[in-house]
Design an enzyme around this catalytic site. Sequence first.
Site, PDB file in Angstrom:
ATOM      1  CG  ASP A  64      -0.334  -0.213   2.535  1.00  0.00           C
ATOM      2  OD1 ASP A  64       0.909  -0.246   2.620  1.00  0.00           O
ATOM      3  OD2 ASP A  64      -1.070  -0.347   3.525  1.00  0.00           O
TER       4      ASP A  64
ATOM      5  CG  ASN B 132     -10.363   0.498  10.506  1.00  0.00           C
ATOM      6  OD1 ASN B 132      -9.388  -0.222  10.263  1.00  0.00           O
ATOM      7  ND2 ASN B 132     -10.706   1.526   9.739  1.00  0.00           N
TER       8      ASN B 132
ATOM      9  CG  HIS C 196      -6.920  -0.769   8.056  1.00  0.00           C
ATOM     10  ND1 HIS C 196      -6.909   0.573   8.348  1.00  0.00           N
ATOM     11  CD2 HIS C 196      -5.708  -1.222   8.468  1.00  0.00           C
ATOM     12  CE1 HIS C 196      -5.751   0.902   8.903  1.00  0.00           C
ATOM     13  NE2 HIS C 196      -5.008  -0.169   8.974  1.00  0.00           N
TER      14      HIS C 196
ATOM     15  CD  GLU D 177      -9.339   2.490   6.136  1.00  0.00           C
ATOM     16  OE1 GLU D 177      -9.405   1.597   7.002  1.00  0.00           O
ATOM     17  OE2 GLU D 177      -8.941   3.637   6.393  1.00  0.00           O
TER      18      GLU D 177
HETATM   19  P1  PGA Z   1       0.576  -0.846  13.206  1.00  0.00           P
HETATM   20  O1  PGA Z   1      -0.385  -0.553  11.974  1.00  0.00           O
HETATM   21  O2  PGA Z   1       1.381  -2.046  12.857  1.00  0.00           O
HETATM   22  O3  PGA Z   1       1.421   0.400  13.311  1.00  0.00           O
HETATM   23  O4  PGA Z   1      -0.290  -1.073  14.401  1.00  0.00           O
HETATM   24  C1  PGA Z   1      -1.197  -1.554  11.480  1.00  0.00           C
HETATM   25  C2  PGA Z   1      -2.246  -0.944  10.574  1.00  0.00           C
HETATM   26  O5  PGA Z   1      -2.878   0.060  10.959  1.00  0.00           O
HETATM   27  O6  PGA Z   1      -2.473  -1.487   9.488  1.00  0.00           O
END
Ligand code: PGA
Length: 245
Positions: free
Chosen positions: A67, A136, A138, A143
Site C-alpha cells: 500500500d 478497525n 483494515h 478499509e
Molecule cells: P501498526 O499498523 O502495525 O502500526 O499497528 C497496522 C495498521 O494500521 O495497518
Amino acid sequence: MQIVITPDYDSLSARAADEIALVLRAKPDAVLVVPTGNTPLGMFHELARRAAEGEIRFARAHLVELDEYWSIPLTDERNLYRWLDEVFISRVGFAPERVIRFNSQADDPQVELRRVAQAAERFGGIDVQVLGLGFNGHIGFNEPGSPFDAPTQLIELTPESVASNARYWGSADKVPRKGMTLGFGTLGRARQTILLVSGEDKADILARVLREPITPAVPATWLRTLPHVIIIADDAAAGKLSPLV
Ligand code: PGA
C-alpha cells in the site's frame, strides 16, 4: 488457519522471520508482500540481521508494495515506499528491478493500480504476504466496506485510520487522506498469508476478526476465507481470544 501465540513481541518477530526464511530457502526467487506500520519493524530487523550474517538471501526475491499514500512524492517522509526502503528493502539486499512500488503521483491512478497488480502476477503470483491489522480491521488500505474481490483500490481513509496513522506523523492533519492498495482480489491468490498482531490495544479487534461473521465491514474477517493463513499474535494481542483458542 493456524494461530500461533508467542510470549512477546521479540518472539513474534523471530517467528515471522522464520516463516519468510523457510519460503526463501525453498524458493529463492519468491514473491513477497510485507506491511507498513510499527508491527513488522521487529521482523524487518531480524531479517536484516539474518541477511547480514548470510543466513538468508534476498537477491533473487521479488517484493510488491502492499500500500501507498496517494499523491505523496518519494521525497516526502510520509511516502511509504521511502519508509519501507529505509527499514527493510535497502537493508536486506533486494535487486532494484525485482521491487515493484506504487507511483504515488501517477497521472492515472487506475492505470497505476492495474500495473502493480499485474506485476505481482507477472512475477508468478505472491508466494507469501505478511499483513498487519488496523484497529478497525483494515488490511493494507482495504478499509471497512472494501469488496473481497477487488484486485486493487484507491481508497479514502476512514476517520479511524486517519486518527490511528497520526501516531506516525505527529498529528492527524499530516496524514494523507487517500491510499492505493493491493485489494483482496489480488491478496486472495497468495500462496501463504501471515497476519502479525501485537499489543494489548489490538486484542479487541483480533477477537472480533475471529469471532464475528465474515463481512467487508470488518475487512480482516476475509482472512477466514483463505486456505493458508498463520496468525502470529503476541500474548498481549491474544488476551481476548480464550476460550476460542
Ligand atoms: P501498526 O499498523 O502495525 O502500526 O499497528 C497496522 C495498521 O494500521 O495497518
